[in-house]
Design a protein around this motif. Structure first.
Motif, mmCIF file in Angstrom:
data_model
loop_
_atom_site.group_PDB
_atom_site.id
_atom_site.type_symbol
_atom_site.label_atom_id
_atom_site.label_comp_id
_atom_site.label_asym_id
_atom_site.label_seq_id
_atom_site.Cartn_x
_atom_site.Cartn_y
_atom_site.Cartn_z
ATOM 1 N N PRO A 7 0.801 -1.231 0.000
ATOM 2 C CA PRO A 7 0.000 0.000 0.000
ATOM 3 C C PRO A 7 0.831 1.276 0.000
ATOM 4 N N TRP A 8 2.038 1.246 0.534
ATOM 5 C CA TRP A 8 2.916 2.413 0.513
ATOM 6 C C TRP A 8 3.119 2.933 -0.906
ATOM 7 N N ASN A 9 3.016 2.040 -1.892
ATOM 8 C CA ASN A 9 3.258 2.408 -3.300
ATOM 9 C C ASN A 9 2.019 2.955 -4.006
ATOM 10 N N TRP A 10 0.959 3.278 -3.287
ATOM 11 C CA TRP A 10 -0.316 3.568 -3.948
ATOM 12 C C TRP A 10 -0.252 4.729 -4.928
ATOM 13 N N GLN A 11 0.647 5.711 -4.690
ATOM 14 C CA GLN A 11 0.743 6.852 -5.610
ATOM 15 C C GLN A 11 1.761 6.622 -6.716
ATOM 16 N N ARG A 12 2.528 5.547 -6.613
ATOM 17 C CA ARG A 12 3.625 5.306 -7.551
ATOM 18 C C ARG A 12 3.190 4.263 -8.575
ATOM 19 N N THR A 13 2.253 4.641 -9.422
ATOM 20 C CA THR A 13 1.703 3.699 -10.396
ATOM 21 C C THR A 13 1.846 4.238 -11.806
ATOM 22 N N ASP A 14 1.880 3.320 -12.748
ATOM 23 C CA ASP A 14 1.963 3.668 -14.168
ATOM 24 C C ASP A 14 0.595 3.453 -14.800
ATOM 25 N N SER A 15 0.095 4.439 -15.497
ATOM 26 C CA SER A 15 -1.271 4.367 -16.043
ATOM 27 C C SER A 15 -1.441 3.225 -17.033
ATOM 28 N N GLU A 16 -0.407 2.922 -17.813
ATOM 29 C CA GLU A 16 -0.517 1.830 -18.783
ATOM 30 C C GLU A 16 -0.641 0.478 -18.078
ATOM 31 N N VAL A 17 0.103 0.311 -16.989
ATOM 32 C CA VAL A 17 0.023 -0.948 -16.239
ATOM 33 C C VAL A 17 -1.329 -1.053 -15.540
ATOM 34 N N VAL A 18 -1.815 0.062 -14.997
ATOM 35 C CA VAL A 18 -3.137 0.060 -14.376
ATOM 36 C C VAL A 18 -4.194 -0.356 -15.398
ATOM 37 N N ASP A 19 -4.123 0.199 -16.608
ATOM 38 C CA ASP A 19 -5.080 -0.171 -17.662
ATOM 39 C C ASP A 19 -4.947 -1.650 -18.025
ATOM 40 N N LEU A 20 -3.713 -2.140 -18.031
ATOM 41 C CA LEU A 20 -3.504 -3.557 -18.346
ATOM 42 C C LEU A 20 -4.192 -4.444 -17.313
ATOM 43 N N PHE A 21 -4.064 -4.091 -16.048
ATOM 44 C CA PHE A 21 -4.715 -4.864 -14.987
ATOM 45 C C PHE A 21 -6.234 -4.766 -15.091
ATOM 46 N N LYS A 22 -6.736 -3.586 -15.412
ATOM 47 C CA LYS A 22 -8.186 -3.407 -15.503
ATOM 48 C C LYS A 22 -8.761 -4.135 -16.715
ATOM 49 N N ASN A 23 -8.063 -4.076 -17.825
ATOM 50 C CA ASN A 23 -8.575 -4.700 -19.055
ATOM 51 C C ASN A 23 -8.441 -6.216 -19.041
ATOM 52 N N ARG A 24 -7.497 -6.718 -18.270
ATOM 53 C CA ARG A 24 -7.299 -8.177 -18.213
ATOM 54 C C ARG A 24 -7.455 -8.682 -16.786
ATOM 55 N N ALA A 25 -8.576 -8.328 -16.204
ATOM 56 C CA ALA A 25 -8.886 -8.785 -14.844
ATOM 57 C C ALA A 25 -9.079 -10.297 -14.789
ATOM 58 N N ASP A 26 -9.213 -10.941 -15.946
ATOM 59 C CA ASP A 26 -9.311 -12.400 -15.968
ATOM 60 C C ASP A 26 -7.971 -13.053 -15.645
#
Length: 610
Positions: free
Chosen positions: A288-307
């Motif tokens: 959780p300490w890393n919550w602000q240190r995210t990459d938008s492309e990786v976030v989209d990858l996780f959201k689009n491939r939640a399977d």
């Protein structure tokens, strides 16, 4: 269609009661340690049993009771040898076969009476019993009985025999003889037919005691002969009434990486290609300490491939022993900070996550589970199996064999394994009804994840169907179910969130039970978002649910946090130390992990910061 609580309904109370098999443990009056160990195993699997003497079996009265179907008879070889002498070897065993479906014989000894019994049952006049040599030996499980051996079918497991491990030396093998587990030195577990009745013979002198404390994950290689034959037999012989799981859920948990394209050897896009190609899923144990240190492309990858991708919670700051504290107030403060950071991540990215804790460094205290439970966490996943900094272990082998360790605050800790634990331990876990949880770090993806992928391919080739999903999906489908003698269906919950399907064309009424040590903190039980009636007594939460045909019940237990809370460390010194720890860890994993010399530098600096 809403689901309704039902305390008494004709749909299952008046249904035709199934014929329930029972277990009789044969003794000469006093139960031996082996007999008691077998009884503990029967209790663990939810099989009702009773002790029976030779005279009770010989008289036939015990087997004539109208309330039971066929019995399974279990007994040690010395007692069975005495029984055969009492019955007479010429007895028509077909009469016994009318009331007994099979006989399991354990605890063979190197005595004349046990050897005579072995020769009689196998019809091999030269049969002997002898100890296995102490050097490593390969145990071969037959691949011809998948219905009995399940995921263990066809495995070859190298073990170092204990003093109690023995084999049958058999020479004259007839049509009524079948090897189940064997070695080059002799047979460990066999089936023979005598007088029309199947006998299952386990050569090991001892039967595992599941009440034994354990400070480490169970290793089937260490207790193979005392554990596997009895487990295989009991799971098969009492399949109609014992506790069982519905399907085997699986997930790979990868600890530590932030949501960035690359972390050490792990590249998320390449990992996705491997998951699609080899059929597995990944839960990122996110700090959780890393919550602000995210990459938008990786976030989209996780959201689009939640399977394929999901996120669980890995501590709070990932500092040393942060969830091994004994103070509930301190743990409560840390848990709430972790929860708030994950909530901020959700608000910032709309990225869903599972409320499942992965303890940093595997360390936890006896108080941590209760704190997490009252804060709405569903479960924890961990490699370590005992609380940290605790002198005596309360965790037993039975706890390790259960779906999850549930004795610390009645909060489920699901055990996970490294690849180095071996395919045999994963297979045995699946046989027991545990989910298949793997753990890895970024190094597992070195060389394009060659070793990891080879292992996952072997898992997927086991003679059982693995259902890969998120860690939350694994936990919400992990439970034990059984049918009671009076026809009731019972489900034992572990996590506070459960999904139960009813594939049948008729409604299904189920009694749910959940071990509970905090009845005063129970807020509500909700089924498909609707509150239902419940009771809590004798240490168990209980409620009934009727699931309509072809529908799913989403069950959630809601708790009220009545814990106090101390101040969370938020001073400059703590922030600097925590930040340096996180950045140094990333430097190590991203840049110097392949250099043994440079890899020691961040470790030394972290020690200075303690």
């Amino acid at each position: 269609m809403p689901l309704t609580q039902q305390s008494s309904t004709s749909t299952y109370r008046t249904a035709v009661m199934p014929t329930i098999s029972r277990a009789l443990v044969l003794s000469n009056g006093d139960l031996s340690s082996n007999d008691r160990n077998v009884g503990s195993l029967l209790d663990f699997f939810g099989v009702s049993w009773e002790a029976a003497t030779i005279s009770q079996i010989a008289s036939g009265g015990l087997l004539e009771r109208p309330d039971c179907g066929k019995y399974r008879l279990l007994g040690s070889a010395p007692v069975m040898a005495e029984a055969f002498q009492s019955f007479g070897e010429s007895r028509d065993w077909r009469q016994l076969a009318e009331k007994v479906s099979s006989v399991y014989i354990y605890g063979f000894q190197e005595t004349d009476s046990c050897e005579r019994l072995l020769k009689l049952l196998t019809r091999d006049k030269s049969a002997t019993i002898r100890r296995l040599d102490s050097f490593p030996t390969v145990m071969s499980v037959t691949g011809k009985s998948p219905g009995m051996c399940g995921p263990m079918s066809g495995l070859r497991v190298t073990v170092t025999p204990s003093e109690a491990d023995q084999v049958f030396d058999l020479h004259d093998e007839g049509e009524a003889f079948h090897r189940i587990i064997s070695t080059d030195a002799g047979d460990v577990f066999v089936k023979v037919t005598f007088g029309g009745l199947p006998f299952y013979l386990s050569a090991c002198r001892d039967t595992i005691d599941v009440n034994t404390p354990s400070r480490k994950p169970f290793d089937v290689k260490e207790l193979f002969c005392s554990a596997v034959p009895t487990t295989i037999y009991l799971k098969w012989a009492f399949d109609d009434i014992c506790w069982k799981s519905v399907g085997t859920r699986a997930c790979l948990i990868v600890d530590d990486p932030p949501l960035k394209p690359r972390y050490g050897c792990l590249r998320f896009r390449r990992a996705l290609e491997l998951m699609d190609e080899h059929n597995f899923t990944m839960s990122l144990a996110f700090i959780p300490w890393n919550w602000q240190r995210t990459d938008s492309e990786v976030v989209d990858l996780f959201k689009n491939r939640a399977d394929r991708f999901s996120i669980s919670i890995h501590g709070c700051d990932h500092t040393a022993s942060e969830f091994a504290a004994k103070s509930p107030a301190e743990l409560n403060a840390r848990t709430k900070v972790a929860s708030q950071r994950m909530k901020c991540l959700d608000q910032r990215t709309s990225l869903a996550y599972d409320r499942i804790m992965v303890f940093p460094q595997g360390e936890f205290s006896t108080e941590a589970g209760r704190v997490l439970k009252l804060n709405g966490f569903v479960a924890a996943a961990n490699t370590e199996v005992t609380p940290s900094k605790q002198s005596g272990s309360c965790t037993t082998i039975a706890d390790l064999w259960d779906v999850a360790i549930n004795k610390y605050g009645t909060f489920p800790i699901f055990t996970r394994r490294y690849l180095t634990h071996g395919i045999e331990n994963f297979a045995f876990d699946i046989l027991l009804g545990k989910p298949c949880l793997m753990v890895a770090h970024h190094q597992a993806f070195k060389d394009d994840g060659r070793d990891l992928i080879e292992f996952i391919d072997r898992l997927n080739c086991l003679p059982c169907k693995l259902i890969w999903g998120s860690l939350g999906d694994v936990v919400s489908h992990s439970y034990r179910t059984r049918c009671e003698p009076d026809g009731r269906s019972i489900i034992q919950m572990y996590g506070n969130h459960l999904l139960v399907e009813n594939p049948a064309a008729e409604p299904r009424t189920i009694e749910f039970i959940k071990e509970e040590s905090d009845p005063d903190c129970l807020g509500a039980v909700k089924v498909n978002q609707e509150t239902t009636d419940w009771s809590c007594e004798t240490g168990f939460l209980r409620f009934h649910v009727t699931i309509p045909p072809k529908q799913t019940a989403e069950v959630r237990v809601v708790y009220v946090d009545k814990l106090g809370m101390s101040a969370y460390p938020d001073n400059i010194k703590y922030k600097v130390k925590t930040g340096l720890r996180r950045y140094l860890s990333e430097v190590r994993d991203n840049y110097v992990s392949e250099s043994s010399f440079l890899n020691n530098v961040p470790r030394l600096m972290r020690q200075l910061l303690k």
